[in-house]
Design a protein around this motif. Structure first.
Motif: not given
Length: 343
Positions: A27-34, A46-48
């Motif tokens: 699924g689509p990828l989203s990226v968030r930095q801690f 995050t994938f789905r």
């Protein structure tokens, strides 16, 4: 991609690599930095509806032996069976063509992190600071009582001469990171080398075990659900870990106006409480703790100086690190006070 400027991940290379090597990446990828840490860079992938964590070393010059993703993978691919707060590692990449450095992908865990003050989730709970502190000491003791051989980690380090090597290594790192001379650091390095304690046990030593490398079950201050940041883990003297925790604890000898790194704020138990709980849970003798605490202050001073040097040299744009040279001075001064009291 929600990241600090200059710390973005090269998704053109990374995303197809992850999809090839990890079957759950769909699924689509989203990226968030801690953004809470100061050294290794950590991102949520995050994938789905599936979330994972990617960890990589920081940008800029890195001290020899630091930020070792291969070591972290070694630990987290074996330890969780014997120490459940350790999150499981899923993949290690050592191909520099992907993001330029080694990185690991690990399971994502949910929980509450205590940083510099009591989180809202724990507000109104009876004796909450004491209970959180007790849980931190209990999980520290649990780690130190794990049998490294049974956990498949007998090859993690060389425990003989551990404290001596630690002192020598951190002194060398100071020489590489310093931007000016510091008499307190020089004094500490000399005094600590004169009377190194004999270890009571060989333990898995985390290397940076404190509140902001732990997660708690929300609303349950007695339960540590996760312990992070294993790239410095090794085998050695467990009291070095305990002293590292104490070095970040509020101390009456620290002037808050001289400490740019915020320490815990609130009604927390004192250091004597931490030591008493740890001794109760492990049975270890803590009579030589002044040596360990002074060493921990030296180590923390060096880490602060490394972070400042990385900022000054342009390796990061994280503005928080601009004041870390002052923190290095404060920790070195505190370490000298610890060792001089016991002359």
């Amino acid at each position: 991609m929600d990241t600090r400027p200059g710390e973005e991940l090269p998704l053109d290379q990374l995303e197809p690599y992850l999809r090839r090597h990890l079957p759950d990446f769909d699924g689509p990828l989203s990226v968030r930095q801690f953004r809470g840490g100061h050294a290794n860079l950590t991102y949520e992938l995050t994938f789905r509806d599936r979330a994972f964590v990617l960890r990589r070393p920081p940008f800029g010059n890195i001290a020899p032996g630091a930020h070792d993703m291969r070591r972290e993978y070694q630990v987290l691919s074996r330890l969780p069976e014997y120490f459940t707060p350790a999150p499981g590692a899923l993949h290690l990449c050592t191909d520099p063509a992907i993001i330029g450095v080694d990185f690991i992908v690990m399971e994502r865990r949910e929980g509450t992190v205590v940083r510099y003050r009591l989180p809202e989730e724990f507000g109104g709970i009876d004796r909450v600071e004491e209970r959180l502190t007790d849980a931190l000491m209990r999980v520290t003791a649990e780690l130190h009582l794990v049998d490294p051989e049974r956990a498949g980690l007998a090859d993690l380090g060389r425990p003989r001469g551990f404290a001596e090597r630690q002192l020598r290594g951190w002194t060398q790192r100071w020489q590489l990171a310093k931007t000016e001379e510091n008499n307190d650091v020089n004094y500490l390095a000399d005094r600590l080398g004169q009377n190194i304690p004999e270890p009571q046990a060989v333990s898995i030593v985390h290397g940076d075990l404190k509140f902001d490398n732990c997660q708690f079950q929300p609303g349950e201050p007695d339960r540590v659900t996760s312990v992070f940041d294993w790239d410095m883990a090794t085998l050695g003297d467990p009291l070095i870990d305990l002293a590292g925790t104490l070095s970040f604890w509020p101390d009456p000898k620290i002037d808050p106006t001289e400490m740019p790194i915020p320490l815990l704020v609130g009604d927390w138990p004192d250091k004597a409480y931490l030591k008493a709980r740890y001794a109760e849970y492990t049975g270890f003798d803590l009579s030589r703790m002044p040596w360990y605490e002074a060493f921990a202050c030296l180590k923390t001073a060096v880490i602060a100086q490394q972070l400042y040097r990385r900022y000054r040299d342009g390796g990061t744009k994280d503005i928080r690190m601009e004041q870390f040279a002052q923190a290095a001075q404060a920790f070195a001064r505190l370490g000298r006070q610890k060792i001089e009291v016991n002359r």
